[in-house]
Design a protein around this motif. Sequence first.
Motif, PDB file in Angstrom:
ATOM      1  N   ILE A 102     -56.263  71.151 -56.222  1.00  0.00           N
ATOM      2  CA  ILE A 102     -55.744  72.077 -57.237  1.00  0.00           C
ATOM      3  C   ILE A 102     -56.389  73.451 -57.063  1.00  0.00           C
ATOM      4  CG2 ILE A 102     -55.592  72.559 -59.701  1.00  0.00           C
ATOM      5  CD1 ILE A 102     -55.712  69.452 -60.114  1.00  0.00           C
TER       6      ILE A 102
ATOM      7  N   GLU B 166     -46.108  68.549 -55.669  1.00  0.00           N
ATOM      8  CA  GLU B 166     -45.775  69.653 -54.757  1.00  0.00           C
ATOM      9  C   GLU B 166     -46.960  70.068 -53.884  1.00  0.00           C
ATOM     10  OE1 GLU B 166     -44.753  74.290 -55.543  1.00  0.00           O
ATOM     11  OE2 GLU B 166     -43.682  72.848 -56.795  1.00  0.00           O
ATOM     12  N   ILE B 167     -48.142  70.126 -54.482  1.00  0.00           N
ATOM     13  CA  ILE B 167     -49.316  70.596 -53.726  1.00  0.00           C
ATOM     14  C   ILE B 167     -50.097  69.465 -53.065  1.00  0.00           C
ATOM     15  CG2 ILE B 167     -49.539  72.674 -55.123  1.00  0.00           C
ATOM     16  CD1 ILE B 167     -51.942  71.337 -56.541  1.00  0.00           C
TER      17      ILE B 167
ATOM     18  N   SER C 245     -45.164  67.563 -61.700  1.00  0.00           N
ATOM     19  CA  SER C 245     -44.347  67.988 -60.562  1.00  0.00           C
ATOM     20  C   SER C 245     -45.122  68.936 -59.648  1.00  0.00           C
ATOM     21  CB  SER C 245     -43.042  68.632 -61.034  1.00  0.00           C
ATOM     22  OG  SER C 245     -43.280  69.790 -61.782  1.00  0.00           O
ATOM     23  N   TYR C 246     -45.949  69.801 -60.224  1.00  0.00           N
ATOM     24  CA  TYR C 246     -46.757  70.720 -59.411  1.00  0.00           C
ATOM     25  C   TYR C 246     -47.785  69.951 -58.585  1.00  0.00           C
ATOM     26  CZ  TYR C 246     -49.598  74.741 -58.092  1.00  0.00           C
ATOM     27  OH  TYR C 246     -50.293  75.687 -57.381  1.00  0.00           O
TER      28      TYR C 246
ATOM     29  N   ARG D 122     -44.593  69.650 -66.199  1.00  0.00           N
ATOM     30  CA  ARG D 122     -44.707  70.677 -65.161  1.00  0.00           C
ATOM     31  C   ARG D 122     -45.921  70.401 -64.282  1.00  0.00           C
ATOM     32  NH1 ARG D 122     -43.738  72.904 -61.100  1.00  0.00           N
ATOM     33  NH2 ARG D 122     -44.417  74.999 -60.682  1.00  0.00           N
ATOM     34  N   THR D 123     -47.013  69.969 -64.880  1.00  0.00           N
ATOM     35  CA  THR D 123     -48.220  69.657 -64.115  1.00  0.00           C
ATOM     36  C   THR D 123     -47.962  68.526 -63.136  1.00  0.00           C
ATOM     37  OG1 THR D 123     -49.666  70.394 -65.901  1.00  0.00           O
ATOM     38  CG2 THR D 123     -50.618  68.873 -64.297  1.00  0.00           C
TER      39      THR D 123
ATOM     40  N   GLN E 285     -50.671  74.229 -68.240  1.00  0.00           N
ATOM     41  CA  GLN E 285     -49.243  73.905 -68.277  1.00  0.00           C
ATOM     42  C   GLN E 285     -49.041  72.598 -69.040  1.00  0.00           C
ATOM     43  OE1 GLN E 285     -46.623  75.775 -66.704  1.00  0.00           O
ATOM     44  NE2 GLN E 285     -48.277  77.257 -66.655  1.00  0.00           N
TER      45      GLN E 285
ATOM     46  N   ALA F   3     -55.029  75.286 -54.011  1.00  0.00           N
ATOM     47  CA  ALA F   3     -53.674  75.795 -54.243  1.00  0.00           C
ATOM     48  C   ALA F   3     -53.689  77.021 -55.135  1.00  0.00           C
ATOM     49  CB  ALA F   3     -52.801  74.702 -54.848  1.00  0.00           C
TER      50      ALA F   3
END
Length: 64
Positions: free
Chosen positions: A55, A37-38, A33-34, A30-31, A26, A58
């Motif tokens: 990572i 999130e995780i 924010s991900y 985006r990375t 990605q 997830a």
Amino acid sequence: MNKRIVVENADKRLLSISEAAQYIGQGESRTRSYMEEIGAVRRIGRGVLFDKTVIDRALDQLIG
């Protein structure tokens, strides 16, 4: 032009944003924010790195 980042040490546990983005395929925004999130963000001093084991966990949950 996209830069190709090569993870020289595949056994690294903590990745930079560039390495993490390449790892999950990605873009960096985006990375980032991900990773938040995780729960893969690890702050060491002023540096921000991303935990590869979180990572992987997830991603395994997404697949399985």
